[in-house]
Design an enzyme around this catalytic site. Structure first.
Site, PDB file in Angstrom:
ATOM      1  N   THR A 163       0.820  -1.209   0.000  1.00  0.00           N
ATOM      2  CA  THR A 163       0.000   0.000   0.000  1.00  0.00           C
ATOM      3  C   THR A 163       0.856   1.262   0.000  1.00  0.00           C
ATOM      4  O   THR A 163       1.869   1.349   0.700  1.00  0.00           O
ATOM      5  CB  THR A 163      -0.926   0.006   1.218  1.00  0.00           C
ATOM      6  OG1 THR A 163      -1.737  -1.166   1.186  1.00  0.00           O
ATOM      7  CG2 THR A 163      -1.810   1.231   1.224  1.00  0.00           C
ATOM      8  N   GLU A 164       0.409   2.253  -0.777  1.00  0.00           N
ATOM      9  CA  GLU A 164       1.092   3.545  -0.871  1.00  0.00           C
ATOM     10  C   GLU A 164       0.081   4.672  -0.692  1.00  0.00           C
ATOM     11  O   GLU A 164      -1.133   4.438  -0.752  1.00  0.00           O
ATOM     12  CB  GLU A 164       1.786   3.682  -2.230  1.00  0.00           C
ATOM     13  CG  GLU A 164       2.877   2.644  -2.454  1.00  0.00           C
ATOM     14  CD  GLU A 164       3.612   2.843  -3.771  1.00  0.00           C
ATOM     15  OE1 GLU A 164       4.551   2.080  -4.029  1.00  0.00           O
ATOM     16  OE2 GLU A 164       3.255   3.771  -4.541  1.00  0.00           O
ATOM     17  N   PRO A 165       0.553   5.905  -0.495  1.00  0.00           N
ATOM     18  CA  PRO A 165      -0.378   7.027  -0.338  1.00  0.00           C
ATOM     19  C   PRO A 165      -1.360   7.167  -1.503  1.00  0.00           C
ATOM     20  O   PRO A 165      -2.510   7.550  -1.298  1.00  0.00           O
ATOM     21  CB  PRO A 165       0.559   8.246  -0.248  1.00  0.00           C
ATOM     22  CG  PRO A 165       1.813   7.696   0.344  1.00  0.00           C
ATOM     23  CD  PRO A 165       1.955   6.320  -0.227  1.00  0.00           C
ATOM     24  N   SER A 169      -6.666   0.420  -2.648  1.00  0.00           N
ATOM     25  CA  SER A 169      -7.351  -0.649  -3.378  1.00  0.00           C
ATOM     26  C   SER A 169      -6.827  -0.767  -4.803  1.00  0.00           C
ATOM     27  O   SER A 169      -6.806  -1.857  -5.382  1.00  0.00           O
ATOM     28  CB  SER A 169      -8.856  -0.381  -3.397  1.00  0.00           C
ATOM     29  OG  SER A 169      -9.392  -0.423  -2.090  1.00  0.00           O
ATOM     30  N   ILE A 195       1.958  -0.167   7.100  1.00  0.00           N
ATOM     31  CA  ILE A 195       2.718  -1.408   7.060  1.00  0.00           C
ATOM     32  C   ILE A 195       2.807  -1.994   8.470  1.00  0.00           C
ATOM     33  O   ILE A 195       3.466  -1.445   9.348  1.00  0.00           O
ATOM     34  CB  ILE A 195       4.129  -1.182   6.479  1.00  0.00           C
ATOM     35  CG1 ILE A 195       4.033  -0.459   5.123  1.00  0.00           C
ATOM     36  CG2 ILE A 195       4.860  -2.517   6.354  1.00  0.00           C
ATOM     37  CD1 ILE A 195       3.152  -1.155   4.100  1.00  0.00           C
ATOM     38  N   PHE A 400      -9.085  -3.920   5.648  1.00  0.00           N
ATOM     39  CA  PHE A 400      -7.791  -4.322   5.107  1.00  0.00           C
ATOM     40  C   PHE A 400      -7.839  -5.661   4.377  1.00  0.00           C
ATOM     41  O   PHE A 400      -8.813  -6.390   4.437  1.00  0.00           O
ATOM     42  CB  PHE A 400      -6.686  -4.253   6.132  1.00  0.00           C
ATOM     43  CG  PHE A 400      -6.771  -5.129   7.351  1.00  0.00           C
ATOM     44  CD1 PHE A 400      -5.947  -4.859   8.426  1.00  0.00           C
ATOM     45  CD2 PHE A 400      -7.635  -6.212   7.445  1.00  0.00           C
ATOM     46  CE1 PHE A 400      -5.987  -5.656   9.563  1.00  0.00           C
ATOM     47  CE2 PHE A 400      -7.678  -7.009   8.566  1.00  0.00           C
ATOM     48  CZ  PHE A 400      -6.846  -6.726   9.630  1.00  0.00           C
ATOM     49  N   GLU A 401      -6.747  -5.927   3.639  1.00  0.00           N
ATOM     50  CA  GLU A 401      -6.636  -7.045   2.702  1.00  0.00           C
ATOM     51  C   GLU A 401      -7.770  -7.021   1.675  1.00  0.00           C
ATOM     52  O   GLU A 401      -8.316  -8.045   1.285  1.00  0.00           O
ATOM     53  CB  GLU A 401      -6.573  -8.382   3.441  1.00  0.00           C
ATOM     54  CG  GLU A 401      -5.274  -8.549   4.213  1.00  0.00           C
ATOM     55  CD  GLU A 401      -4.907  -9.997   4.474  1.00  0.00           C
ATOM     56  OE1 GLU A 401      -5.235 -10.851   3.637  1.00  0.00           O
ATOM     57  OE2 GLU A 401      -4.283 -10.256   5.509  1.00  0.00           O
ATOM     58  N   GLY A 402      -8.103  -5.821   1.241  1.00  0.00           N
ATOM     59  CA  GLY A 402      -9.160  -5.619   0.260  1.00  0.00           C
ATOM     60  C   GLY A 402     -10.412  -5.123   0.948  1.00  0.00           C
ATOM     61  O   GLY A 402     -11.093  -5.889   1.641  1.00  0.00           O
ATOM     62  N   ASP A 405     -16.253  -3.431   0.010  1.00  0.00           N
ATOM     63  CA  ASP A 405     -16.979  -2.944  -1.163  1.00  0.00           C
ATOM     64  C   ASP A 405     -16.194  -3.219  -2.446  1.00  0.00           C
ATOM     65  O   ASP A 405     -16.770  -3.571  -3.480  1.00  0.00           O
ATOM     66  CB  ASP A 405     -17.257  -1.438  -1.040  1.00  0.00           C
ATOM     67  CG  ASP A 405     -18.402  -1.150  -0.088  1.00  0.00           C
ATOM     68  OD1 ASP A 405     -19.131  -2.094   0.267  1.00  0.00           O
ATOM     69  OD2 ASP A 405     -18.566   0.020   0.313  1.00  0.00           O
TER      70      ASP A 405
END
Length: 586
Positions: A163-165, A169, A195, A400-402, A405
């Site tokens: 994940t980044e800024p 998703s 993280i 988290f982890e998707g 929605d």
């Protein structure tokens, strides 16, 4: 939150069938994949029972969730001790010091950990479910020998940096970049956020864009603590999971040697998505464990607490909540462990089943937590009791982890893709793009399914469950019909029809849940007899009847709904920038 390997554990998977759930969208019921109920290996189950007992005993004596929250981390000594017990290398091959468990075995242990403490489950899950999962799945022999023994024992910890800024998703569009050097190494620059195990991790599975053979692709790199240019940023202050070390990470000209490339350069995104697809099953089974603990607490409370001269347990609205928790937990447990069975049997594509378990499990747990707190009354709001901490800790689960929605879109678009391939008159729909960032897109061309005539009804359920089996079979037919009609109506525009995507996603979850319950209870009847299994039958009747009712309602809403009104009201609110209809103005 993980499986032993992504490849089939049996010599070959069931020939021709890539995905049980995707077949349902086609109106096909490959019941031989889900009947009979998967039978776990007896020797492994005995080992797991002993391992769970050791974990419970150790944590009861040495692990204090509240103290870990206050100190903002789980003591390293406890992690090392749990590593010695075997809790940090559940799926890893025994030659590297792991337990070598199946997906079913892994799930059973994480159920136990989820009952002990959500934060402990997340820290251990980040470590082995996603942190070093890529090494197990895609690592070279040298990488496995170098990293796994210490990771399994808790001497080192792992993290997962995707994940980044600007890429949550939409993880496909990460901006971190790795540039290959003449000596074969890669220089990494970029920023990651949210993280877990961020400042504690010794090995960080990191994903970036990279030019490979002249194309802009992705790469997976094993970044190690101490590499020059790796900077650990500020810690996030979070609502819950406060013993989880959640950080920003910065990569400033970090030189990563060639031997730390995970998999092949250019295949990094596939690596990331395979890891996440595996991990989502664990969130489902972890939710099962958490819900069981909550249910135990709730039953004890309502039986003991007296109001109006009688226990709370006697009141119908209390019974409504407890009955819902038991019946839906039975369905969720069945669904999650059927999925584990599919993985262990070598079915190659379980991406939709994994996502369904994650969405259904995390949302059920969230609703169960709130109802348990409600039944606890004022005590539920006090820090002296466990409910408020569970509320804070588990609210992140549907995110988290998707995010759920987004995963609903993934489930529906992944399921209708093979239907679109069959409807040749619609042309190339290209449904892959909107979901490629959410999960692994296993190719599901129609020619991979055996073309001989198959029954389109469930025939392998116990005859005592025939009414429910017939009902589910009809729902599968309706699913195919409504999927086709939506594709014909909207064509590629189905990508934007999220109201309808949600209805289809929730319906396939309820259909899959019913099939799982039918398989489980059919096996119970065979093992114990119908009459001695009266309680299981009663719960199965309740779950299947309620799920079927929900499915019928959502199918009706595909044609009769107020979607356009909801969109219009939302757009008016955007335009106003506020509620705009207050009775009184200041």
């Amino acid at each position: 939150m993980a499986v032993r390997e992504a490849i089939p554990r049996e010599p070959e998977a069931k020939e021709g069938v890539s995905s049980f759930t995707k077949s349902l969208f086609l109106g096909e019921i490959h019941e031989e994949l889900v009947f009979p109920w998967p039978t776990p290996d007896a020797e492994e189950q005995a080992r797991i029972k002993a391992l769970n007992a050791r974990i419970r005993e150790y944590c009861a004596e040495h692990y204090d969730p509240r103290r870990a929250e206050e100190e903002r981390w789980i003591p390293d000594r406890i992690l090392r001790d749990l590593g010695e017990i075997g809790a940090l290398g559940l799926y890893v091959d025994e030659r590297y010091g792991g337990q070598g468990l199946s997906q079913t075995g892994y799930a059973r242990v994480f159920e136990t950990i989820g009952q002990i403490d959500a934060t402990l489950a997340i820290v251990l899950g980040v470590h082995q479910s996603i942190g070093y999962k890529g090494i197990s799945l895609f690592g070279s022999d040298e990488q496995k020998e170098r990293f796994l023994p210490d990771l399994v024992l808790g001497k080192k910890l792992a993290a997962f940096a995707l994940t980044e800024p600007e890429a949550g998703s939409d993880a496909y569009h990460v901006r971190s970049r790795a540039v290959q050097q003449p000596d074969g190494s890669w220089v990494l620059n970029g920023e990651k956020r949210f993280i877990g195990n961020g400042s504690r991790a010794d090995v960080i599975t990191t994903f970036a864009r990279a030019e490979v053979n002249g194309e802009d692709r992705h790469i997976a790199l094993l970044v190690e603590k101490g590499m020059k240019g790796l900077e650990v940023g500020e810690r996030y202050e979070t609502m819950g999971l406060q013993a989880n070390d959640l950080r920003r990470l910065y990569f400033k000209d970090v030189k990563v040697p060639a031997e730390n490339v995970l998999g092949e350069p250019g295949e990094g995104f596939r690596v990331a998505m395979q890891i996440l697809n595996n991990g989502r099953i664990g969130l489902g089974t972890g939710s099962v464990g958490g819900a069981k603990k909550l249910l135990d607490l709730t039953i004890d409370h309502v039986k003991e607490r007296q109001q109006f001269g009688q226990p709370l347990a006697n009141f119908e609205l209390v019974q409504d909540k407890v009955g819902w928790m038991v019946s839906d937990l039975f369905g969720l447990e069945s669904m999650c462990y059927l999925t584990c069975g599919l993985v262990d049997a070598g079915v190659p594509d379980y991406s939709l089943e994994s996502a369904i378990c994650k969405v259904s499990g995390t949302e059920f747990l969230w609703y169960a937590v709130n109802r348990s707190l409600q039944l606890a009354g004022g005590e539920g709001y006090l820090r002296d009791f466990p409910y408020e901490k569970v509320v804070r800790d588990t609210r992140i689960y549907p995110i988290f982890e998707g995010a759920n929605d987004v995963l609903r879109a993934f489930i529906t678009l992944g399921g209708i893709k093979p239907v679109g391939e069959k409807l040749s008159e619609l042309g190339e729909l290209e449904l892959s793009d909107p979901i490629r960032s959410i999960g692994l897109l296993v190719e599901y061309a129609s020619e991979r399914i055996q073309r001989e005539v198959r029954p389109d009804r469930i025939t392998m359920a116990h005859e005592e469950l025939k009414d429910h089996a017939d009902s589910v079979s009809d729902q599968v037919k309706q699913l195919r019909g409504y999927t086709e009609s939506l594709l014909r109506e909207h064509k590629k525009g189905i990508i934007e029809r999220q109201f309808q995507q949600k209805r289809l996603a929730d319906n396939i979850a309820d259909i899959y849940g019913q099939i799982a319950v039918l398989s489980r209870v059919s096996q119970t009847f065979e093992d114990q007899g119908v009459e001695p299994s009266g309680q299981e039958r009663y719960i199965a009747d309740t779950f299947c009847s309620r799920a079927a009712h929900r499915v019928r309602g959502r199918f009706e809403q595909i044609e009769l709904n107020d979607d356009e009104r909801m969109v219009a009201i939302a757009k008016l609110a955007y335009k106003r920038g506020e509620y705009g209809y207050a009775l009184f103005e200041d």
